[in-house]
Each structure stands twice: as C-alpha cells, then as structure tokens.
Design a protein around this motif. Structure first.
Motif, PDB file in Angstrom:
ATOM      1  N   ALA A  19       0.843  -1.205   0.000  1.00  0.00           N
ATOM      2  CA  ALA A  19       0.000   0.000   0.000  1.00  0.00           C
ATOM      3  C   ALA A  19       0.876   1.252   0.000  1.00  0.00           C
ATOM      4  O   ALA A  19       0.609   2.228  -0.719  1.00  0.00           O
ATOM      5  CB  ALA A  19      -0.936  -0.013   1.205  1.00  0.00           C
ATOM      6  N   LYS A  20       1.933   1.222   0.813  1.00  0.00           N
ATOM      7  CA  LYS A  20       2.851   2.359   0.878  1.00  0.00           C
ATOM      8  C   LYS A  20       3.569   2.537  -0.463  1.00  0.00           C
ATOM      9  O   LYS A  20       3.703   3.661  -0.961  1.00  0.00           O
ATOM     10  CB  LYS A  20       3.867   2.116   1.999  1.00  0.00           C
ATOM     11  N   ALA A  21       4.005   1.434  -1.089  1.00  0.00           N
ATOM     12  CA  ALA A  21       4.675   1.497  -2.388  1.00  0.00           C
ATOM     13  C   ALA A  21       3.727   2.030  -3.459  1.00  0.00           C
ATOM     14  O   ALA A  21       4.128   2.814  -4.329  1.00  0.00           O
ATOM     15  CB  ALA A  21       5.211   0.125  -2.771  1.00  0.00           C
ATOM     16  N   GLU A  22       2.462   1.583  -3.419  1.00  0.00           N
ATOM     17  CA  GLU A  22       1.471   2.084  -4.375  1.00  0.00           C
ATOM     18  C   GLU A  22       1.256   3.584  -4.191  1.00  0.00           C
ATOM     19  O   GLU A  22       1.128   4.323  -5.169  1.00  0.00           O
ATOM     20  CB  GLU A  22       0.157   1.327  -4.227  1.00  0.00           C
ATOM     21  N   GLU A  23       1.206   4.019  -2.937  1.00  0.00           N
ATOM     22  CA  GLU A  23       1.035   5.445  -2.656  1.00  0.00           C
ATOM     23  C   GLU A  23       2.240   6.233  -3.172  1.00  0.00           C
ATOM     24  O   GLU A  23       2.087   7.284  -3.798  1.00  0.00           O
ATOM     25  CB  GLU A  23       0.859   5.679  -1.149  1.00  0.00           C
ATOM     26  N   ILE A  24       3.447   5.726  -2.937  1.00  0.00           N
ATOM     27  CA  ILE A  24       4.663   6.386  -3.422  1.00  0.00           C
ATOM     28  C   ILE A  24       4.670   6.409  -4.944  1.00  0.00           C
ATOM     29  O   ILE A  24       4.979   7.441  -5.569  1.00  0.00           O
ATOM     30  CB  ILE A  24       5.921   5.677  -2.865  1.00  0.00           C
ATOM     31  N   THR A  25       4.301   5.306  -5.587  1.00  0.00           N
ATOM     32  CA  THR A  25       4.253   5.233  -7.047  1.00  0.00           C
ATOM     33  C   THR A  25       3.224   6.215  -7.599  1.00  0.00           C
ATOM     34  O   THR A  25       3.489   6.937  -8.576  1.00  0.00           O
ATOM     35  CB  THR A  25       3.918   3.801  -7.504  1.00  0.00           C
ATOM     36  N   ARG A  26       2.047   6.266  -6.965  1.00  0.00           N
ATOM     37  CA  ARG A  26       1.003   7.199  -7.400  1.00  0.00           C
ATOM     38  C   ARG A  26       1.482   8.639  -7.268  1.00  0.00           C
ATOM     39  O   ARG A  26       1.324   9.453  -8.188  1.00  0.00           O
ATOM     40  CB  ARG A  26      -0.278   7.002  -6.579  1.00  0.00           C
ATOM     41  N   ARG A  27       2.131   8.978  -6.157  1.00  0.00           N
ATOM     42  CA  ARG A  27       2.645  10.340  -5.957  1.00  0.00           C
ATOM     43  C   ARG A  27       3.757  10.654  -6.955  1.00  0.00           C
ATOM     44  O   ARG A  27       3.815  11.769  -7.493  1.00  0.00           O
ATOM     45  CB  ARG A  27       3.150  10.506  -4.523  1.00  0.00           C
ATOM     46  N   ASN A  28       4.619   9.687  -7.227  1.00  0.00           N
ATOM     47  CA  ASN A  28       5.683   9.898  -8.223  1.00  0.00           C
ATOM     48  C   ASN A  28       5.099  10.156  -9.600  1.00  0.00           C
ATOM     49  O   ASN A  28       5.570  11.036 -10.331  1.00  0.00           O
ATOM     50  CB  ASN A  28       6.640   8.701  -8.267  1.00  0.00           C
ATOM     51  N   GLU A  29       4.087   9.382  -9.985  1.00  0.00           N
ATOM     52  CA  GLU A  29       3.441   9.584 -11.284  1.00  0.00           C
ATOM     53  C   GLU A  29       2.783  10.954 -11.346  1.00  0.00           C
ATOM     54  O   GLU A  29       2.861  11.652 -12.369  1.00  0.00           O
ATOM     55  CB  GLU A  29       2.436   8.466 -11.553  1.00  0.00           C
ATOM     56  N   GLU A  30       2.152  11.362 -10.250  1.00  0.00           N
ATOM     57  CA  GLU A  30       1.526  12.688 -10.199  1.00  0.00           C
ATOM     58  C   GLU A  30       2.597  13.778 -10.316  1.00  0.00           C
ATOM     59  O   GLU A  30       2.421  14.753 -11.047  1.00  0.00           O
ATOM     60  CB  GLU A  30       0.743  12.845  -8.885  1.00  0.00           C
ATOM     61  N   LEU A  31       3.710  13.600  -9.604  1.00  0.00           N
ATOM     62  CA  LEU A  31       4.796  14.573  -9.667  1.00  0.00           C
ATOM     63  C   LEU A  31       5.427  14.620 -11.060  1.00  0.00           C
ATOM     64  O   LEU A  31       5.799  15.698 -11.546  1.00  0.00           O
ATOM     65  CB  LEU A  31       5.862  14.267  -8.610  1.00  0.00           C
ATOM     66  N   ILE A  32       5.521  13.469 -11.710  1.00  0.00           N
ATOM     67  CA  ILE A  32       6.049  13.435 -13.082  1.00  0.00           C
ATOM     68  C   ILE A  32       5.129  14.213 -14.009  1.00  0.00           C
ATOM     69  O   ILE A  32       5.591  15.005 -14.847  1.00  0.00           O
ATOM     70  CB  ILE A  32       6.235  11.976 -13.555  1.00  0.00           C
ATOM     71  N   GLU A  33       3.820  14.032 -13.877  1.00  0.00           N
ATOM     72  CA  GLU A  33       2.857  14.768 -14.705  1.00  0.00           C
ATOM     73  C   GLU A  33       2.939  16.261 -14.427  1.00  0.00           C
ATOM     74  O   GLU A  33       2.919  17.077 -15.358  1.00  0.00           O
ATOM     75  CB  GLU A  33       1.431  14.253 -14.462  1.00  0.00           C
ATOM     76  N   LEU A  34       3.050  16.633 -13.160  1.00  0.00           N
ATOM     77  CA  LEU A  34       3.155  18.055 -12.819  1.00  0.00           C
ATOM     78  C   LEU A  34       4.467  18.645 -13.361  1.00  0.00           C
ATOM     79  O   LEU A  34       4.466  19.761 -13.888  1.00  0.00           O
ATOM     80  CB  LEU A  34       3.066  18.248 -11.304  1.00  0.00           C
ATOM     81  N   ALA A  35       5.552  17.895 -13.241  1.00  0.00           N
ATOM     82  CA  ALA A  35       6.834  18.368 -13.770  1.00  0.00           C
ATOM     83  C   ALA A  35       6.757  18.534 -15.284  1.00  0.00           C
ATOM     84  O   ALA A  35       7.289  19.501 -15.835  1.00  0.00           O
ATOM     85  CB  ALA A  35       7.957  17.398 -13.394  1.00  0.00           C
TER      86      ALA A  35
END
Length: 141
Positions: A19-35
């Motif tokens: 669950a923590k890894a999924e949350e980190i992956t989701r946040r990374n994907e969101e940050l990649i889109e924002l970047a």
C-alpha cells in the motif's frame, strides 16, 4: 500457534508495504505529470521571449527605415534652403542648429560639389556670409 501469528503479521506487513509502495508510485506519477506541465510552461516562456525579441528586432528595423526616410526628407529641405542662396550659418540659425548639427542634414551631393570647387566655394561663401552680415547690419539699423 506462533507460526500463524508470524505469518499473519508478515502478511499484514507486506500488505502495508504494498500500500505504501502504491502510494509512493502514485505520488511519483503525479509529480512526473506536474513536472511535465512545468516544462511545457517553461518552453512556452522561452518561445514568448524569442517571439518578443523577433518583434522588437522587426520594429527596430522598421524604425530605422522610417528614420532614414525622414533624414533624407530633412536633408532635402536643407538642400532646397541652400539652393535659395542662403548661407549654411544663416540656415543653421534659422533652424536652431549648431554647425555640427546642421552637417547631419547637409545633402551629400552639394558637399561633394563644394569639395570639388573649393577655391570657387570659398570665394562664393565669403560674399554669402557677407550678405548674411549685411542683412544683420540692416536689421540692426
């Protein structure tokens, strides 16, 4: 019974880690889109600067062309004033220009003619200057 407890604890720990890894992956994907969005805007800013510089260059070129045209027209007026027989000094005074400022507006052709006929130009300019002084003397009378 201790084994099932360890298995259930380990299973719970793995689920929590997933669950923590999924949350980190989701946040990374969101940050990649924002970047990616940031870089799109940064590229747009660069493009705007380039377009602005190009337009400024075009406006400067247009302004220089207009200035050159206006300069030629002013030179033509001064040339016509010289053609009336008026001295350069008198024309400069009439226009409120110093000798250096007036030289900017002197047509190129008459200056070349003056250089070609310098002995004649000197004798001709002396009576013109005398004429200007004479008109000043008559004005003071």
């Amino acid at each position: 019974m201790s084994k099932p407890r360890k298995s259930s604890v380990a299973l719970a720990a793995r689920e929590k880690a997933r669950a923590k890894a999924e949350e980190i992956t989701r946040r990374n994907e969101e940050l990649i889109e924002l970047a990616a969005g940031f870089f799109v805007h940064e590229d747009q800013l660069t493009k705007i600067d380039e377009d602005t510089e190009q337009k400024i260059a075009e406006l400067r070129k247009l302004a220089e062309e207009k200035k050159a045209t206006t300069q030629r027209e002013a030179m033509d007026v001064v040339g016509r004033m010289l053609a009336t027989g008026e001295s350069k000094k008198s024309i400069g005074e009439r226009l409120g220009l110093t000798n250096a400022e007036l030289k900017i507006y002197l047509p190129a052709a008459p200056a070349a003619q003056d250089a070609e006929s310098s002995p004649d130009g000197e004798t001709e300019s002396t009576p013109t200057d005398s004429g200007a002084e004479g008109s000043g003397a008559s004005a003071s009378k």
